[in-house]
Design a protein around this motif. Structure first.
Motif, PDB file in Angstrom:
ATOM      1  N   ARG A  52       0.822  -1.206   0.000  1.00  0.00           N
ATOM      2  CA  ARG A  52       0.000   0.000   0.000  1.00  0.00           C
ATOM      3  C   ARG A  52       0.860   1.261   0.000  1.00  0.00           C
ATOM      4  O   ARG A  52       1.971   1.276   0.538  1.00  0.00           O
ATOM      5  CB  ARG A  52      -0.940   0.025   1.206  1.00  0.00           C
ATOM      6  N   LYS A  54       1.846   4.774   1.355  1.00  0.00           N
ATOM      7  CA  LYS A  54       1.741   5.506   2.615  1.00  0.00           C
ATOM      8  C   LYS A  54       1.383   6.971   2.384  1.00  0.00           C
ATOM      9  O   LYS A  54       0.668   7.576   3.184  1.00  0.00           O
ATOM     10  CB  LYS A  54       3.061   5.428   3.382  1.00  0.00           C
ATOM     11  N   GLY A  74       4.806   1.262   1.640  1.00  0.00           N
ATOM     12  CA  GLY A  74       5.201   0.467   2.794  1.00  0.00           C
ATOM     13  C   GLY A  74       5.558  -0.949   2.383  1.00  0.00           C
ATOM     14  O   GLY A  74       4.817  -1.591   1.635  1.00  0.00           O
ATOM     15  N   ASN A 124      10.630   1.038   3.685  1.00  0.00           N
ATOM     16  CA  ASN A 124       9.869   1.757   2.664  1.00  0.00           C
ATOM     17  C   ASN A 124      10.478   1.577   1.276  1.00  0.00           C
ATOM     18  O   ASN A 124      11.649   1.229   1.135  1.00  0.00           O
ATOM     19  CB  ASN A 124       9.839   3.259   2.983  1.00  0.00           C
ATOM     20  N   PRO A 138      -3.078   8.007  -0.403  1.00  0.00           N
ATOM     21  CA  PRO A 138      -2.641   7.044   0.608  1.00  0.00           C
ATOM     22  C   PRO A 138      -3.653   5.897   0.725  1.00  0.00           C
ATOM     23  O   PRO A 138      -4.856   6.093   0.590  1.00  0.00           O
ATOM     24  CB  PRO A 138      -2.605   7.882   1.895  1.00  0.00           C
ATOM     25  N   ASP A 139      -3.139   4.710   0.929  1.00  0.00           N
ATOM     26  CA  ASP A 139      -3.896   3.467   1.076  1.00  0.00           C
ATOM     27  C   ASP A 139      -4.247   2.824  -0.263  1.00  0.00           C
ATOM     28  O   ASP A 139      -4.812   1.734  -0.280  1.00  0.00           O
ATOM     29  CB  ASP A 139      -5.168   3.647   1.912  1.00  0.00           C
ATOM     30  N   TYR A 141      -3.263   0.586  -3.406  1.00  0.00           N
ATOM     31  CA  TYR A 141      -2.368  -0.561  -3.329  1.00  0.00           C
ATOM     32  C   TYR A 141      -1.779  -0.889  -4.694  1.00  0.00           C
ATOM     33  O   TYR A 141      -2.230  -0.382  -5.727  1.00  0.00           O
ATOM     34  CB  TYR A 141      -3.089  -1.777  -2.737  1.00  0.00           C
TER      35      TYR A 141
END
Length: 249
Positions: A52, A54, A74, A124, A138-139, A141
């Protein structure tokens, strides 16, 4: 004087006869692989998201990332990330978008763009945004990137097989109607033997006791396991989600 000259030039251009104006740029002739790759993927269940994003790697606090930006990904144990790898970026539906799953329907997974891994450590990875269909967030994928080449339709198309009639699914942002050059999906994928380049005839059932009406031709461009994206090559009317796709084979 300068204003009047410009106005006169515009007036002459607007009054040009039809034969003197540029030919229309038909959508199906300008459809690029990126147009198809950016279209939503319709799925009957949510995929598992392992890698995913960050957020943005920037001196300022930013949530959205676009082409040319750097995203922080991440890492996960055994993720196999390496510099130079490319990934498609996907976004899972949330909230009311998930209601269709409760009734056995399909939901849309968005494709905001794709990235290339440029650096990494144990925690990372840095990813350069190569293309953005929408703002990356963010989030979102990552999934492995596969280069898409648009198939060439066969001029000698086989006859439609009316033993299988497949419903037309919505397009990007739940779009219900489609014209030449647009992309839509059907509820068949590689698990059902669908391959890139497969041809489909589009028909409309007017439900008036008369035969089906042929309204278009489409070709599979990007099949996934349970659904497939089709490019609408020709149409005599707007195709909508009440129409049916019939395979040519």
């Amino acid at each position: 004087m300068r204003v009047s000259v410009v106005f006169a030039a515009i007036s002459v251009m607007a009054a040009a006869p039809v034969w003197a104006q540029p030919a229309p740029n038909l959508a199906r002739r300008t459809t690029l692989p990126a147009h198809v790759m950016c279209a939503d993927i319709l799925v009957p269940s949510l995929p598992v998201a392992a890698l995913r994003i960050k957020g943005a790697h920037h001196s300022e606090l930013r949530l959205a990332m676009n082409r040319g930006d750097l995203a922080v990904v991440g890492r996960a144990p055994g993720d196999g990330l390496a510099v130079g790898q490319r990934y498609l970026v996907r976004r899972l539906p949330v909230g009311a978008q998930l209601d269709n799953l409760k009734t056995g329907g399909f939901v849309a997974v968005r494709t905001p763009g794709w990235v290339t891994i440029t650096a990494l450590d144990d925690v990372n990875a840095m990813a350069h945004v190569d293309y953005s269909c929408d703002a990356l967030e963010p989030d979102d994928y990552l999934e492995p990137y596969t280069e898409l080449a648009l198939p060439t339709p066969d001029a000698a198309a086989p006859a439609p097989d009316f033993s299988e009639r497949i419903g037309v699914l919505p397009g990007v942002d739940g779009r219900q109607m489609f014209a030449d050059g647009d992309t839509f999906s059907i509820a068949r994928g590689t698990e059902h033997g669908i391959i890139a380049g497969a041809r489909f005839a589009i028909y409309r059932d007017r439900k008036d006791g008369k035969p089906l009406v042929h309204i278009g031709e489409a070709i599979v461009t990007d099949p996934s396991a349970t659904s497939a994206k089709l490019l609408l090559m020709t149409t005599t009317d707007a195709v909508d989600t009440k129409d049916i796709a019939v395979p040519r084979r």
